[in-house]
Scaffold this motif. Sequence first.
Motif, PDB file in Angstrom:
ATOM      1  N   LEU A   7      34.540  58.228  49.709  1.00 50.58           N
ATOM      2  CA  LEU A   7      33.814  58.139  50.971  1.00 50.58           C
ATOM      3  C   LEU A   7      33.030  56.839  51.085  1.00 50.58           C
ATOM      4  O   LEU A   7      32.437  56.543  52.102  1.00 50.58           O
ATOM      5  N   LYS A   8      33.047  56.061  49.981  1.00 50.98           N
ATOM      6  CA  LYS A   8      32.328  54.787  49.971  1.00 50.98           C
ATOM      7  C   LYS A   8      33.323  53.634  49.916  1.00 50.98           C
ATOM      8  O   LYS A   8      34.479  53.815  49.544  1.00 50.98           O
ATOM      9  N   LYS A   9      32.887  52.452  50.232  1.00 50.75           N
ATOM     10  CA  LYS A   9      33.769  51.281  50.201  1.00 50.75           C
ATOM     11  C   LYS A   9      33.583  50.570  48.872  1.00 50.75           C
ATOM     12  O   LYS A   9      32.560  49.938  48.638  1.00 50.75           O
ATOM     13  N   ILE A  10      34.581  50.722  47.976  1.00 54.86           N
ATOM     14  CA  ILE A  10      34.543  50.091  46.659  1.00 54.86           C
ATOM     15  C   ILE A  10      35.914  49.492  46.383  1.00 54.86           C
ATOM     16  O   ILE A  10      36.915  50.190  46.460  1.00 54.86           O
ATOM     17  N   ASP A  11      35.959  48.205  46.048  1.00 56.67           N
ATOM     18  CA  ASP A  11      37.215  47.561  45.672  1.00 56.67           C
ATOM     19  C   ASP A  11      37.085  47.032  44.252  1.00 56.67           C
ATOM     20  O   ASP A  11      36.030  46.481  43.875  1.00 56.67           O
ATOM     21  N   PHE A  12      38.167  47.171  43.446  1.00 51.22           N
ATOM     22  CA  PHE A  12      38.149  46.563  42.117  1.00 51.22           C
ATOM     23  C   PHE A  12      39.575  46.420  41.599  1.00 51.22           C
ATOM     24  O   PHE A  12      40.510  47.063  42.083  1.00 51.22           O
ATOM     25  N   THR A  13      39.720  45.556  40.593  1.00 47.69           N
ATOM     26  CA  THR A  13      40.996  45.305  39.939  1.00 47.69           C
ATOM     27  C   THR A  13      40.806  45.401  38.438  1.00 47.69           C
ATOM     28  O   THR A  13      39.850  44.822  37.891  1.00 47.69           O
ATOM     29  N   LEU A  14      41.694  46.121  37.770  1.00 43.67           N
ATOM     30  CA  LEU A  14      41.674  46.254  36.314  1.00 43.67           C
ATOM     31  C   LEU A  14      42.999  45.753  35.763  1.00 43.67           C
ATOM     32  O   LEU A  14      44.067  46.025  36.329  1.00 43.67           O
ATOM     33  N   THR A  15      42.940  45.041  34.634  1.00 41.33           N
ATOM     34  CA  THR A  15      44.137  44.429  34.058  1.00 41.33           C
ATOM     35  C   THR A  15      44.279  44.794  32.592  1.00 41.33           C
ATOM     36  O   THR A  15      43.311  44.692  31.820  1.00 41.33           O
ATOM     37  N   ASP A  16      45.475  45.231  32.228  1.00 39.36           N
ATOM     38  CA  ASP A  16      45.876  45.459  30.837  1.00 39.36           C
ATOM     39  C   ASP A  16      44.884  46.353  30.077  1.00 39.36           C
ATOM     40  O   ASP A  16      44.429  46.017  28.996  1.00 39.36           O
ATOM     41  N   PHE A  17      44.570  47.530  30.652  1.00 33.82           N
ATOM     42  CA  PHE A  17      43.688  48.464  29.945  1.00 33.82           C
ATOM     43  C   PHE A  17      44.470  49.727  29.589  1.00 33.82           C
ATOM     44  O   PHE A  17      45.519  50.033  30.160  1.00 33.82           O
ATOM     45  N   ASP A  18      43.954  50.449  28.601  1.00 36.84           N
ATOM     46  CA  ASP A  18      44.587  51.689  28.141  1.00 36.84           C
ATOM     47  C   ASP A  18      43.758  52.880  28.591  1.00 36.84           C
ATOM     48  O   ASP A  18      42.520  52.831  28.587  1.00 36.84           O
ATOM     49  N   LYS A  32      49.383  53.161  28.332  1.00 34.93           N
ATOM     50  CA  LYS A  32      48.994  51.822  27.887  1.00 34.93           C
ATOM     51  C   LYS A  32      49.289  50.761  28.952  1.00 34.93           C
ATOM     52  O   LYS A  32      50.091  50.972  29.862  1.00 34.93           O
ATOM     53  N   ASN A  33      48.591  49.643  28.774  1.00 32.15           N
ATOM     54  CA  ASN A  33      48.846  48.428  29.571  1.00 32.15           C
ATOM     55  C   ASN A  33      48.860  48.719  31.069  1.00 32.15           C
ATOM     56  O   ASN A  33      49.800  48.368  31.788  1.00 32.15           O
ATOM     57  N   ILE A  34      47.790  49.341  31.542  1.00 33.55           N
ATOM     58  CA  ILE A  34      47.684  49.662  32.968  1.00 33.55           C
ATOM     59  C   ILE A  34      47.134  48.454  33.726  1.00 33.55           C
ATOM     60  O   ILE A  34      46.146  47.841  33.322  1.00 33.55           O
ATOM     61  N   ASN A  35      47.787  48.135  34.827  1.00 34.20           N
ATOM     62  CA  ASN A  35      47.292  47.117  35.749  1.00 34.20           C
ATOM     63  C   ASN A  35      47.177  47.774  37.127  1.00 34.20           C
ATOM     64  O   ASN A  35      48.157  48.340  37.634  1.00 34.20           O
ATOM     65  N   VAL A  36      45.993  47.708  37.736  1.00 35.12           N
ATOM     66  CA  VAL A  36      45.797  48.401  39.002  1.00 35.12           C
ATOM     67  C   VAL A  36      44.817  47.644  39.882  1.00 35.12           C
ATOM     68  O   VAL A  36      43.820  47.079  39.406  1.00 35.12           O
ATOM     69  N   SER A  37      45.116  47.631  41.150  1.00 35.90           N
ATOM     70  CA  SER A  37      44.230  47.067  42.157  1.00 35.90           C
ATOM     71  C   SER A  37      43.925  48.168  43.162  1.00 35.90           C
ATOM     72  O   SER A  37      44.851  48.781  43.721  1.00 35.90           O
ATOM     73  N   THR A  38      42.658  48.468  43.395  1.00 41.36           N
ATOM     74  CA  THR A  38      42.278  49.604  44.233  1.00 41.36           C
ATOM     75  C   THR A  38      41.350  49.190  45.369  1.00 41.36           C
ATOM     76  O   THR A  38      40.603  48.202  45.270  1.00 41.36           O
ATOM     77  N   LYS A  39      41.416  49.988  46.424  1.00 38.49           N
ATOM     78  CA  LYS A  39      40.505  49.850  47.553  1.00 38.49           C
ATOM     79  C   LYS A  39      40.081  51.239  48.002  1.00 38.49           C
ATOM     80  O   LYS A  39      40.913  52.127  48.172  1.00 38.49           O
ATOM     81  N   PHE A  40      38.765  51.432  48.183  1.00 46.15           N
ATOM     82  CA  PHE A  40      38.219  52.674  48.720  1.00 46.15           C
ATOM     83  C   PHE A  40      37.550  52.349  50.058  1.00 46.15           C
ATOM     84  O   PHE A  40      36.720  51.448  50.143  1.00 46.15           O
ATOM     85  N   LYS A  41      37.926  53.079  51.097  1.00 43.46           N
ATOM     86  CA  LYS A  41      37.322  52.796  52.393  1.00 43.46           C
ATOM     87  C   LYS A  41      37.438  54.000  53.310  1.00 43.46           C
ATOM     88  O   LYS A  41      38.528  54.518  53.525  1.00 43.46           O
ATOM     89  N   ASN A  42      36.299  54.456  53.810  1.00 37.80           N
ATOM     90  CA  ASN A  42      36.242  55.508  54.827  1.00 37.80           C
ATOM     91  C   ASN A  42      37.065  56.746  54.467  1.00 37.80           C
ATOM     92  O   ASN A  42      37.874  57.232  55.252  1.00 37.80           O
ATOM     93  N   GLY A  43      36.856  57.243  53.267  1.00 31.79           N
ATOM     94  CA  GLY A  43      37.519  58.461  52.849  1.00 31.79           C
ATOM     95  C   GLY A  43      38.947  58.277  52.392  1.00 31.79           C
ATOM     96  O   GLY A  43      39.682  59.260  52.230  1.00 31.79           O
ATOM     97  N   SER A  44      39.377  57.034  52.156  1.00 31.65           N
ATOM     98  CA  SER A  44      40.750  56.769  51.724  1.00 31.65           C
ATOM     99  C   SER A  44      40.754  55.901  50.473  1.00 31.65           C
ATOM    100  O   SER A  44      39.882  55.048  50.276  1.00 31.65           O
ATOM    101  N   LEU A  45      41.762  56.141  49.635  1.00 27.27           N
ATOM    102  CA  LEU A  45      41.949  55.337  48.426  1.00 27.27           C
ATOM    103  C   LEU A  45      43.338  54.729  48.479  1.00 27.27           C
ATOM    104  O   LEU A  45      44.323  55.410  48.764  1.00 27.27           O
ATOM    105  N   PHE A  46      43.396  53.412  48.189  1.00 23.39           N
ATOM    106  CA  PHE A  46      44.667  52.709  48.087  1.00 23.39           C
ATOM    107  C   PHE A  46      44.740  52.077  46.706  1.00 23.39           C
ATOM    108  O   PHE A  46      43.791  51.410  46.276  1.00 23.39           O
ATOM    109  N   ALA A  47      45.856  52.280  46.012  1.00 18.48           N
ATOM    110  CA  ALA A  47      46.004  51.716  44.672  1.00 18.48           C
ATOM    111  C   ALA A  47      47.452  51.309  44.443  1.00 18.48           C
ATOM    112  O   ALA A  47      48.389  52.037  44.800  1.00 18.48           O
ATOM    113  N   ASP A  48      47.623  50.139  43.838  1.00 14.42           N
ATOM    114  CA  ASP A  48      48.946  49.653  43.450  1.00 14.42           C
ATOM    115  C   ASP A  48      48.843  49.097  42.041  1.00 14.42           C
ATOM    116  O   ASP A  48      47.808  48.523  41.651  1.00 14.42           O
ATOM    117  N   GLY A  49      49.942  49.259  41.267  1.00 11.70           N
ATOM    118  CA  GLY A  49      49.918  48.721  39.925  1.00 11.70           C
ATOM    119  C   GLY A  49      51.111  49.151  39.105  1.00 11.70           C
ATOM    120  O   GLY A  49      52.143  49.567  39.647  1.00 11.70           O
TER     121      GLY A  49
END
Length: 417
Positions: A7-18, A32-49
């Motif tokens: 429900l909050k606006k939070i963006d972050f990117t994580l690289t090569d974590f387990d 292992k070796n997770i790479n993800v880029s996320t966006k939280f906005k207005n009750g929605s989550l978007f993630a690719d990786g």
Amino acid sequence: LLSDIVLKKIDFTLTDFDLIYYSKLGNKKQVKNINVSTKFKNGSLFADGDFLKQGMLTNFSINLNSSKTNKDSSIFLKSQVMEFSAKGKFSSSNTKNPDFFENFTGTLVAKIFNLKDFYRSFVSNNSFIFKKLRESSEPITISSSIVKEGSDLNIQDSEIQSQNIVGVSNIHISYLEKIPIVDIDLNLDFIDLDKILNEKTQKATKEDLKKSNSPDEKSKKKARLTKKAQGDLLKISKDLRDFDLNLELKIEKAKYLFEEINEINLYSSISKNGEVLILPLKFKTPGNGNFRITGIFENRNDNPRFLGKLDATGESLSMLLTWLDLKMDNLKYTNLNEYSIYSDIFQKPGTTHFDNLYVNIKDGPEILGQTNIYHQHGLPYIVSKIDIADLDISRFFQTSSKNTDLPPGSLLKKLLW
């Protein structure tokens, strides 16, 4: 927590974590070796990786929309061994303090390109079931509807399509207890186990049989077969220790070891401590034969064993013997008609006992006794003690013809499926 975050606006990117997590039974899981880029906005989550699982790279895309947005959510995963997609809507039954991810209604489609590689990457690469799967198999497509209500998940009206397996299923999973409780109703029109399981299905030639009976070959096989017989039951029970399972399985037609088995019905319960109840297993054989097996497989203190009962009836013993590839030139097959069989079964690594064995042939003999099959050595061997009553030799045997031995291992091949 997720409901509050999205429900909050939070963006972050994580690289090569387990990612390391534990099931409710304390079993360790790791991605292992997770790479993800996320966006939280207005009750929605978007993630690719992407991530690595057992050395296999998997790409993913996630779009989660809470019930507040009234939009469809979706998840997509793709790797060399499978594609998975699911979409639908979340809802909440609590209007005052809603849990925006409490309920879900939607659909899923899974395409498994290679069953063994999929099992290796997403389930286990060192289990009994994994080792039994063939290295290559036909793709399998599964289409289902999903209904999640609180801690209950239903994967229902699933259609399973492949050249090797066709059928439908319904799965109910409850997370109320310490471990998941899984109920599966699986109805298959057809399954070709010869193309799914890694069994030695080629029929032996005379040269193969001659070689397998040589002293050198027996010596080489002794340790190998002993270890396999002692370990198979133990390993399969360990594969089934993360959940309680109730299974109702119906198979219209199955192929196994080049033979066809019809109308298989299995009712089974599998507990987290490794106990498997067979309640019962039923199947049909040629000659209108009906076989029924009940019992319990248990693995206490890593000492696996099976204790159960077998009973069977049929209209043509000759057709059953032909199906089992049991041929004797001097046996009058035309007189082998209605029959009944009963036996207690006790199996442990290296030994199978048929106690209180009873065989009756209509208007023919009754056979009573016991049979023990030992497979600790290079080739399995049988020790029997039986009594035969009312045997009319001239009716069932052509006494003037030459005696012929049964093909070596033909009966054991069927008994030790």
